[in-house]
Design an enzyme around this catalytic site. Structure first.
Site, PDB file in Angstrom:
ATOM      1  N   SER A 442       0.816  -1.152   0.120  1.00 23.91           N
ATOM      2  CA  SER A 442      -0.085  -0.028   0.091  1.00 23.91           C
ATOM      3  C   SER A 442       0.822   1.185   0.021  1.00 23.91           C
ATOM      4  CB  SER A 442      -1.067   0.004   1.178  1.00 23.91           C
ATOM      5  OG  SER A 442      -0.366  -0.810   2.236  1.00 23.91           O
ATOM      6  N   HIS A 463      -3.496  -3.109  -5.998  1.00 20.28           N
ATOM      7  CA  HIS A 463      -3.733  -2.908  -4.664  1.00 20.28           C
ATOM      8  C   HIS A 463      -5.203  -3.087  -4.231  1.00 20.28           C
ATOM      9  CE1 HIS A 463      -3.900   0.659  -1.323  1.00 20.28           C
ATOM     10  NE2 HIS A 463      -3.488  -0.271  -0.826  1.00 20.28           N
ATOM     11  N   GLU A 475      -6.955  -0.908  -7.167  1.00 21.52           N
ATOM     12  CA  GLU A 475      -5.885   0.041  -7.956  1.00 21.52           C
ATOM     13  C   GLU A 475      -4.888  -1.007  -8.575  1.00 21.52           C
ATOM     14  OE1 GLU A 475      -5.380   4.150  -5.682  1.00 21.52           O
ATOM     15  OE2 GLU A 475      -4.739   2.511  -4.440  1.00 21.52           O
ATOM     16  N   ASN A 513      -5.516   6.324  -1.334  1.00 17.78           N
ATOM     17  CA  ASN A 513      -5.059   6.684   0.166  1.00 17.78           C
ATOM     18  C   ASN A 513      -4.513   8.213   0.081  1.00 17.78           C
ATOM     19  OD1 ASN A 513      -5.468   4.338   1.014  1.00 17.78           O
ATOM     20  ND2 ASN A 513      -3.448   3.709   1.001  1.00 17.78           N
TER      21      ASN A 513
HETATM   22  P1  NAD Z   1      -0.256  -9.300   7.840  1.00 16.99           P
HETATM   23  O1  NAD Z   1       1.049  -9.107   8.676  1.00 16.99           O
HETATM   24  O2  NAD Z   1      -1.689  -9.492   8.335  1.00 16.99           O
HETATM   25  O3  NAD Z   1       0.249 -10.411   6.829  1.00 16.99           O
HETATM   26  C1  NAD Z   1       1.576 -10.664   6.273  1.00 16.99           C
HETATM   27  C2  NAD Z   1       1.660 -12.065   6.126  1.00 16.99           C
HETATM   28  O4  NAD Z   1       2.923 -12.258   5.312  1.00 16.99           O
HETATM   29  C3  NAD Z   1       2.008 -12.797   7.493  1.00 16.99           C
HETATM   30  O5  NAD Z   1       0.877 -14.014   7.489  1.00 16.99           O
HETATM   31  C4  NAD Z   1       3.351 -13.387   7.491  1.00 16.99           C
HETATM   32  O6  NAD Z   1       3.511 -14.501   8.265  1.00 16.99           O
HETATM   33  C5  NAD Z   1       3.550 -13.269   5.888  1.00 16.99           C
HETATM   34  N1  NAD Z   1       5.011 -13.461   5.832  1.00 16.99           N
HETATM   35  C6  NAD Z   1       5.741 -12.723   5.988  1.00 16.99           C
HETATM   36  N2  NAD Z   1       6.993 -12.812   5.361  1.00 16.99           N
HETATM   37  C7  NAD Z   1       6.771 -13.943   4.779  1.00 16.99           C
HETATM   38  C8  NAD Z   1       7.737 -14.604   3.719  1.00 16.99           C
HETATM   39  N3  NAD Z   1       8.921 -14.603   3.523  1.00 16.99           N
HETATM   40  N4  NAD Z   1       7.141 -15.687   3.082  1.00 16.99           N
HETATM   41  C9  NAD Z   1       5.939 -16.012   3.146  1.00 16.99           C
HETATM   42  N5  NAD Z   1       5.037 -15.217   3.817  1.00 16.99           N
HETATM   43  C10 NAD Z   1       5.391 -14.244   4.664  1.00 16.99           C
HETATM   44  O7  NAD Z   1      -0.110  -7.921   6.816  1.00 16.99           O
HETATM   45  P2  NAD Z   1      -1.186  -7.578   5.749  1.00 16.99           P
HETATM   46  O8  NAD Z   1      -1.992  -6.494   6.708  1.00 16.99           O
HETATM   47  O9  NAD Z   1      -2.236  -8.497   5.262  1.00 16.99           O
HETATM   48  O10 NAD Z   1      -0.384  -6.768   4.732  1.00 16.99           O
HETATM   49  C11 NAD Z   1       0.174  -7.313   3.737  1.00 16.99           C
HETATM   50  C12 NAD Z   1       0.473  -6.363   2.641  1.00 16.99           C
HETATM   51  O11 NAD Z   1      -0.923  -5.922   2.136  1.00 16.99           O
HETATM   52  C13 NAD Z   1       1.502  -5.098   2.764  1.00 16.99           C
HETATM   53  O12 NAD Z   1       2.070  -4.827   1.878  1.00 16.99           O
HETATM   54  C14 NAD Z   1       0.250  -4.117   3.266  1.00 16.99           C
HETATM   55  O13 NAD Z   1       0.908  -2.783   2.937  1.00 16.99           O
HETATM   56  C15 NAD Z   1      -0.631  -4.638   2.164  1.00 16.99           C
HETATM   57  N6  NAD Z   1      -2.111  -3.952   2.297  1.00 16.99           N
HETATM   58  C16 NAD Z   1      -2.730  -3.874   3.550  1.00 16.99           C
HETATM   59  C17 NAD Z   1      -3.871  -3.439   3.694  1.00 16.99           C
HETATM   60  C18 NAD Z   1      -4.525  -3.397   5.139  1.00 16.99           C
HETATM   61  O14 NAD Z   1      -5.689  -3.020   5.279  1.00 16.99           O
HETATM   62  N7  NAD Z   1      -4.110  -4.116   6.025  1.00 16.99           N
HETATM   63  C19 NAD Z   1      -4.454  -2.921   2.791  1.00 16.99           C
HETATM   64  C20 NAD Z   1      -4.124  -3.026   1.350  1.00 16.99           C
HETATM   65  C21 NAD Z   1      -2.721  -3.447   1.162  1.00 16.99           C
END
Ligand code: NAD
Length: 737
Positions: A442, A463, A475, A513
Site C-alpha cells: 500500500s 492494490h 488499484e 490513500n
Molecule cells: P499481515 O501482517 O496480516 O500479513 C502478512 C503475512 O505475510 C503474514 O501472515 C506473514 O507470516 C507473511 N509473511 C511474512 N514474510 C513472509 C515470507 N517471507 N514468506 C511468506 N509469507 C511471509 O499484513 P497485511 O495487513 O495482510 O498486509 C500485507 C500487505 O498488504 C502489505 O504490503 C500491506 O501494505 C498491504 N495492504 C494492507 C492493507 C490493510 O488494510 N492491512 C490494505 C492494502 C494493502
C-alpha cells in the site's frame, strides 16, 4: 412477423409466448428498438383474434436489467444540446421522451388482452415496471431471481409507472422503503408484498403463467376497476397520518437531502395516490423530467453506471494483447490481506496456492476462507457443494516450488522492503518465464520493488482494499518498466474476480490513500480549531460521506496514520507534514495508546457489545471546543469535499491518474466519496471549474494553503474547461463509431 429482440409463438390454446432474447447481449435491456418491437407485438397480438392472451418471458438466465442507461444518458446529451437554443422546447422534448416508456406500458395494460410476466431471473427497473403493467406476474423461486427498482442508486427513480403501480399494490411504507433504498427482493418477499401473484419452481414458470390466462385472468389492472381502493386506504387515513409527516424526515436523515431522485419518489407517491391513475402517471413523468435535468442524475449515471461498466470491461486494457487464460494464481503471505485475496480468487474459479512462512500460518489463512464459505452457505449464497468446491481450489503450502505452474503470483507479505525483496527472489526462482508478479503493497513504490525483479516488465501493483471480499475497487499500479502484458493480465484477473480496476501511475499513496488522508487530515484541522468532534462526523455524513473521518481513522488504525506521517517526514522532510497533525497523532498513539478500533480506543470508545461506540469524551479536553452555533456546517461540508476533490485534481495534474472516469469511480468505490456528485472530479465539473476555483480560494484564505487551487485548475477555469472535456476519455475513433 419477425422481430430482432423477441420471438412470438402462439400455442394451440391461443396463448402467445413472447420471449425476449436480445442478440449479442448477456442481458436484456430496454432500448429504442426494443420499445418499438414491444409496441408492435402489442398491436399484433391485439389484432390477431386467435390470440387469447400473452405470456412474456426472457430467453436469458436473467429476465432483464431494465432500461439501457446509455439511452438515458443520450437523453441528457440531447437536452443539453437543445437547451441553449430553446430551453422550453428542450424540456418539452425531454418530457415527451420520458413518457415513451410510460405510455408503452400503459398501452400494454389497457390493450384488452391479458398479459402475464413470467419472471425467470433478475428483473430490475424498467423490466419490473413493464411486469407491473402486466395483469399477472409469476416468478420462479430460483435463487437468482431478484426483483428491484434500483434506479435511486444511479440518481434517478422509477419513472415508467413504477412509483404509481407499486404504491397501488402494496402499502405505502413498504413501497417507499423499496424504492428509496433500491433494495432487491427475492420472489417470496415480492409475493408477500403483493407484487407477484405466484411463485413456482423454475420448470413450472411458463405453464403456471399460461394457466393464469386459461383460468380467465381479467385484462384489467386493479386501479382501472370501479371502486378500487389503495392498500392501507390511501393518504387520508389515520395510518397515513402517522407515515407521511415522518417520511420526509426519515429520508432526510438517511440522505441529508442530497438525492433529488429519492425525494421525487416521496412526492410521486404522495401526490399520485390522491388522483386518478393516468393523472398520477403524468405527475411521475413531470418529476422524472425534472430529476433528469439535475447534475446529480447526470453525474451518477455517468460514473456509477457507464464508467463503472466501461472500466470493468477493460477500458484501460492495452489493445493488441490477447486475453489471458489464467488458471492458477499464487498468493504469498496468508495474513490479513493475503488470506482474503486467496479466498476471492478461489471464489472466482481459479486454483490458488496460498503460501506463508510455515504451513501452520498458510493453513490459518485458508481458515479465513473456510469462515467466509460457512457464512455464505448460512446466508444461502452458496450451496454446500459450491462451498466445498471453492475450498478444494484453495491449497495452503509453505513450499515455493508449488508456484511452479502459477500464471500470476500476488504477494501480500509484511510491508517491509527487505522481506518483499526476499519473497520476489524466492518466487522468481521457481515461476515460469511468463508468470506475472503483482505486489499488494500500500505504500512502497512499485518501481523500487521491481528493482528486485529479473523481469520488471512483468512486475505490477494490484492494490486491494480491506475487507477484500466486500470492497469493489482495486488499484492497478504501473511501475516505470511495467509492460503491457502485465497490465493486461492484471486487468483480466481483476475482471475475473468481479472488481472494478483503476490504473494508476506509481506514486506515494497511489490514488485512493492520497485522497483518504486529505479527508482525515481535514478532520484533524477541525479538531485542532475547536470544532466539536460530533459536528465533524455529522458534517461529513451530511456532505454525503458514508463514514465520518474520525471513525474511518479508527478503522484504518491511528498508528498506521502515524507510520505514514513519519515515513513522509523521513522521505520528504519535516515540511511535508503538518506538525500539529503529528503532535495530535503522537499524543494519541504514544502517550495514550489510542490506536483505533483494533485496541478498543481511538477517537471513539468501544464498549462491550451490544453497547454502541461513542466519541471519546476527553477529546474536548485535548482541544477546547468552540460553541457549535459559531460554526457554519456548510463550510465544514465544503471543506471535506473540496480538499478531497483538490487532491484528485492534483493526481490528474501529476499524471498519476490519467482518465477522469478512474478518479471518479475510484473515489466512490474506494472511500465512498459523496456518490450523488458522481465522484471527486465530477464534483468539480458539476459546479463548474471556475466556481470551484473561487470556492477553493475562499477556503484557502481561512483554512490554509492546502486549499489553494492548482495551476491546472486555474488554467481550466480561465478556458472554461471541464475534466471530461480536457481529459476526454473517449478517443475520437470511439465517437465516430
Ligand atoms: P499481515 O501482517 O496480516 O500479513 C502478512 C503475512 O505475510 C503474514 O501472515 C506473514 O507470516 C507473511 N509473511 C511474512 N514474510 C513472509 C515470507 N517471507 N514468506 C511468506 N509469507 C511471509 O499484513 P497485511 O495487513 O495482510 O498486509 C500485507 C500487505 O498488504 C502489505 O504490503 C500491506 O501494505 C498491504 N495492504 C494492507 C492493507 C490493510 O488494510 N492491512 C490494505 C492494502 C494493502
Amino acid at each position: 412477423m419477425s422481430y430482432t429482440n423477441f420471438t412470438v409463438e402462439t400455442d394451440a390454446d391461443g396463448i402467445a409466448l413472447v420471449t425476449w432474447d436480445m442478440p449479442g447481449k448477456s442481458m436484456n435491456v430496454f432500448t429504442e428498438e426494443v420499445m418499438n418491437e414491444l409496441d408492435a407485438i402489442i398491436d399484433a397480438t391485439v389484432a390477431d383474434s386467435a390470440v387469447k392472451g400473452v405470456v412474456i418471458t426472457s430467453g436469458k438466465s436473467s429476465f432483464s436489467g431494465g432500461a439501457d442507461l446509455s439511452m438515458i444518458k443520450s437523453m441528457f446529451t440531447l437536452y443539453q444540446q437543445e437547451k441553449a437554443a430553446n430551453p422550453e422546447g428542450a424540456a418539452q422534448k425531454l418530457f415527451d421522451l420520458v413518457g415513451r416508456m410510460t405510455g408503452l406500458f400503459r398501452k400494454l395494460e389497457t390493450c384488452g388482452k391479458p398479459w402475464v410476466s413470467a419472471i425467470n431471473g433478475t428483473c430490475m427497473g424498467g423490466a419490473l415496471e413493464m411486469s407491473l403493467a402486466c395483469h399477472g406476474r409469476v416468478a420462479s423461486n430460483a435463487k437468482s431471481v431478484k426483483i428491484a427498482l434500483p434506479e435511486v442508486k444511479v440518481g434517478i427513480f422509477p419513472g415508467a409507472g413504477g412509483t404509481q403501480r407499486i404504491s397501488r399494490l402494496t402499502d405505502a411504507q413498504s413501497a417507499l422503503q423499496m424504492m428509496t433504498t433500491g433494495q432487491s427482493l427475492n420472489a417470496s418477499r415480492a409475493k408477500a408484498m403483493n407484487l407477484v401473484h405466484q411463485v413456482v419452481d423454475p420448470d413450472q414458470l411458463i405453464p403456471a403463467a399460461k394457466q393464469m390466462i386459461k383460468d380467465g385472468l381479467k385484462p384489467i389492472a386493479p386501479w382501472d376497476e370501479k371502486g378500487f381502493k389503495v392498500p392501507g386506504g390511501g393518504i387520508w387515513t389515520p395510518a397515513a397520518a402517522q407515515l407521511w409527516p415522518a417520511a420526509p424526515a426519515i429520508l432526510r436523515r438517511e440522505t441529508s437531502g442530497n438525492y433529488p431522485g429519492a425525494l421525487a419518489i416521496l412526492k410521486c407517491v404522495y401526490e399520485g395516490l390522491q388522483v386518478p391513475f393516468d393523472t398520477a402517471l403524468k405527475i411521475e413523468q413531470r418529476y422524472f423530467t425534472q430529476v433528469l435535468q439535475t447534475t446529480e442524475a447526470f453525474s451518477m449515471i455517468r460514473s456509477l453506471f457507464i464508467s463503472m461498466q466501461e472500466l470493468g470491461k477493460g477500458a484501460r486494457r492495452p489493445a493488441g494483447v490477447p486475453k489471458t487464460e489464467l488458471k492458477k494464481v499464487g498468493v504469498v503471505g496468508a495474513g490479513f490481506m493475503g488470506a482474503s485475496i486467496a479466498y476471492v480468487t478461489a471464489a472466482a474459479g481459479f486454483e490458488v496456492t496460498l503460501i506463508d512462512r510455515d504451513i501452520e500460518a498458510a493453513t490459518k489463512g485458508r481458515g479465513v476462507g473456510e469462515g467466509l464459505v460457512k457464512d455464505s452457505i448460512g446466508k444461502g449464497r452458496l450451496t454446500q457443494e459450491e462451498g466445498a468446491a471453492l475450498l478444494a481450489r484453495l491449497t495452503p503450502s509453505a513450499d515455493y516450488a508449488d508456484l511452479k505452474d502459477a500464471d500470476l503470483v500476488i504477494e501480500a507479505v509484511f510491508e517491509d522492503r527487505a522481506v518483499k525483496k526476499a519473497v520476489i527472489e524466492q518466487v522468481e526462482a521457481v515461476i515460469p518465464e511468463t508468470t506475472i508478479f503483482a505486489s499488494n503493497t500500500s505504500t512502497l513504490p512499485i518501481t523500487g520493488l521491481a528493482e528486485n525483479s529479473k523481469r520488471p516488465d512483468q512486475f505490477i501493483g494490484v492494490h486491494f482494499f480491506s475487507p477484500v471480499e466486500k470492497m469493489m475497487l482495486t488499484e492497478v499500479i504501473l511501475g516505470k518498466n511495467t509492460g503491457d502484458r502485465a497490465l493486461a493480465v492484471a486487468l483480466d484477473y481483476v475482471a475475473a474476480i468481479k472488481k472494478t480496476p483503476i490504473v494508476v501511475n506509481d506514486v506515494r499513496g497511489f490514488f485512493v490513500n492520497r485522497c483518504v488522508f486529505r479527508y482525515i487530515h481535514e478532520a484533524y484541522d477541525m479538531l485542532i480549531e475547536g470544532v466539536p468532534a460530533a459536528m465533524i462526523e455529522n458534517a461529513a455524513k451530511m456532505a454525503g460521506m458514508p463514514v465520518g473521518p474520525l471513525s474511518l481513522n479508527d478503522e484504518v488504525a491511528i498508528d498506521l496514520s502515524q507510520k505514514i506521517l513519519k515515513a513522509t517526514v523521513a522521505d520528504l522532510g519535516p515540511k511535508a507534514v503538518d506538525e500539529r497533525h503529528l503532535a495530535l497523532i503522537n499524543k494519541l498513539v504514544d502517550e495514550l495508546d489510542r490506536r483505533g478500533r483494533k485496541n478498543g480506543k481511538g477517537f471513539y470508545e468501544y464498549p462491550a457489545k451490544p453497547a454502541k461506540k461513542f466519541l471519546w469524551p476527553e477529546l474536548k479536553i485535548l482541544y477546547p471546543q468552540k460553541p457549535a452555533d459559531e460554526i457554519d456546517v456548510n463550510t465544514l461540508k465544503q471543506r471535506f469535499l473540496v480538499t478531497i476533490a483538490l487532491e484528485a485534481a492534483r493526481t490528474m495534474e501529476e499524471g498519476i491518474v490519467t482518465d477522469p472516469r478512474e478518479a471518479d469511480v475510484g473515489s466512490i468505490l474506494g472511500f465512498g466519496f459523496a456518490p450523488y456528485t458522481g465522484g471527486a472530479l465530477s464534483y468539480i465539473d458539476g459546479m463548474g471549474v471556475k466556481a470551484f476555483v473561487e470556492l477553493a480560494e475562499k477556503l484557502a484564505s481561512s483554512y490554509g494553503d492546502h486549499f489553494k487551487p492548482t495551476p491546472l485548475l486555474k488554467d481550466m477555469a480561465a478556458k472554461g474547461e471541464t475534466f471530461y472535456g480536457r481529459f476526454d476519455p473517449y478517443p475520437a475513433a470511439d465517437k465516430a463509431a
